[in-house]
Enzyme design. Structure first.
Site, PDB file in Angstrom:
ATOM      1  CB  SER A 151      -0.959  -0.038   1.197  1.00 14.20           C
ATOM      2  OG  SER A 151      -1.929   0.958   1.096  1.00 14.20           O
ATOM      3  CG  ASP A 359      -6.381  -2.425  -4.666  1.00 15.82           C
ATOM      4  OD1 ASP A 359      -7.333  -1.746  -4.229  1.00 15.82           O
ATOM      5  OD2 ASP A 359      -5.193  -2.090  -4.546  1.00 15.82           O
ATOM      6  CG  HIS A 412      -5.264  -2.186  -0.831  1.00 17.46           C
ATOM      7  ND1 HIS A 412      -4.589  -1.551  -1.849  1.00 17.46           N
ATOM      8  CD2 HIS A 412      -4.819  -1.603   0.318  1.00 17.46           C
ATOM      9  CE1 HIS A 412      -3.786  -0.630  -1.358  1.00 17.46           C
ATOM     10  NE2 HIS A 412      -3.897  -0.643  -0.043  1.00 17.46           N
TER      11      HIS A 412
END
Length: 435
Positions: A151, A359, A412
């Site tokens: 991330s 994602d 994600h």
């Protein structure tokens, strides 16, 4: 989970952002400044832990006013030779329990000034943390070292790797046996939200007509749309309405009420699972019902006094633990990490960049574009990679030793959705085998 061919360190430099002004590395050696304790039992787990767990603090920053909490799991395979992995999850401001359990972080700052941080501060102090940790753990000095994260770590992590590489080149001691880095669904150029539009179209979330209109009226810029651009603004309103019921971090999962925005949800869960009975409760159905409930569960666990005692958390160092601490003082002073990737490629470091292919926050489309911009030739072209006899995703490798992989059906934070597949992917790559 089986035997891990690595050792795992996770600190919370990226998660809490409780770091000082940039440390200027003016000396060629670092002095140890840490505390470490063995953890043999944890509340909620029956019996002794089946692995070696150490937790502790390493002081970083000027005057060591930032106490970086870490937890270290020693390989149960071959501790003398297995690689050492420092894992830093994203945020900024989010703790690390998806990196270990569901992300546990207790880093704290001793002063108000120390609580002010930035991307470049994280890079400098991440470098400092690892050298100090190795001073206190000299038996791991010869092990290969990799830095990993996901991330938002896509911004500071390449800078951390570059800091370590430059420190080695300048003769800083102890020398770190740095070999490469790993990033999952990384934020890289800060333009990633632009790719949500073509991603949504490709996943049949919006119509062909709306997609064509968005392209025409917004001209590829879907971030901070100018309200005076009426046609683009109207198209974006239509887009947002169409995807409002989609869980953007994994479009395959149900959309759930978010705990922080829905007080009734928290109250109902507390009534159903009172704190005094929490660690004795079977919570499997709760987690399955809604993935975001795991935030609620991690709040319960990490704020339990018995848990903090077992983990050797400094008493009184932090108040209520929350998964993501959003600090408005954090300075976003690295606009893109592509330059760092380019520099590390020239230095010959290996890298694995993977994306959960469902994602919509940081879609794989954006990741592929910046990787292509490095202009390296393909040495292993697009092909499926398998796990348990099934296609688990697709991969390709470039001449700069950078491997890209998708994780089929993951969102994600890919390992939380496809743990077995991601473990296979990582194990092969860290062992220098083809995916």
């Amino acid at each position: 989970m089986g035997k891990l061919n690595l050792r795992f360190i996770s600190s919370d430099l990226v998660h809490y952002g409780l770091l000082l002004s940039l440390l200027l590395l003016s000396h060629y050696s670092f002095q140890p400044a840490s505390s470490a304790s063995r953890v043999k039992f944890l509340p909620g787990f029956e019996g002794p832990l089946p692995f070696v767990l150490e937790t502790g603090y390493v002081g970083v920053g000027e005057s060591e006013d930032v106490q970086t909490f870490y937890y270290f799991i020693q390989s149960d395979n071959n501790p003398k030779e297995d690689p050492l992995l420092l894992w830093l999850s994203g945020g900024p401001g989010c703790s690390s329990l998806s990196g270990f359990f569901l992300e546990i972080g207790f880093t704290y700052a001793r002063t108000e000034l120390a609580a002010q941080s930035s991307d470049t501060v994280l890079a400098s102090q991440g470098h400092q943390f690892l050298r100090k940790w190795l001073i206190d753990h000299p038996n791991f000095l010869s092990n290969e070292v990799y830095i990993g994260g996901d991330s938002y770590s896509g911004i500071p992590l390449p800078a951390i790797v570059q800091e370590i590489a430059q420190g080695n080149e300048k003769g800083f001691q102890p020398r770190i046996n740095l070999q490469g880095y790993i990033l999952g669904n990384p934020f890289t150029t800060r333009r990633e939200p632009n790719y949500a539009i073509p991603f949504a179209h490709g996943m049949a979330l919006i119509s062909d007509e709306l997609y064509e209109s968005l392209q025409k009226n917004c001209k590829g810029n879907y971030i901070n749309v100018d309200p005076e651009n009426i046609l683009c603004y109207r198209d974006m309103e239509s887009f947002n309405k169409l995807v409002s019921g989609i869980f953007e971090y994994n479009i395959l999962e149900p959309w759930c009420e978010k705990d922080e925005n829905q007080p009734p949800l928290r109250r109902s869960l507390i009534e159903k699972f009172p704190r005094k009975n929490f660690l004795k409760t079977d919570l499997k159905l709760l987690v399955v019902t809604c993935p975001t409930y795991t935030d609620f569960l991690s709040d319960y666990w990490t704020n339990d006094d018995n848990v903090r005692t077992a983990l050797h958390i400094h008493k009184g160092s932090i108040g209520t633990w929350i998964k993501c601490h959003r600090d408005r003082r954090f300075k976003y002073d690295i606009s893109s990490s592509v330059e760092y990737h380019a520099n590390l490629s020239r230095k010959g470091y290996r890298s694995l960049i993977y994306s959960g292919d469902h994602d919509m926050v940081f879609p794989f489309l954006g990741t592929q574009e910046w990787m292509r911009s490095l202009n390296y030739s393909i040495v292993d072209d697009w092909r499926p990679w398998n796990s348990n006899g099934q296609v688990a995703g697709y991969t390709r490798t470039y001449s700069n030793q950078m491997t890209f992989a998708t994780v089929k059906g993951a969102g994600h934070i890919a390992p939380t959705h496809k743990p077995k597949e991601c473990f296979d992917m990582f194990s092969r790559w860290i062992s220098k085998k083809a995916l």
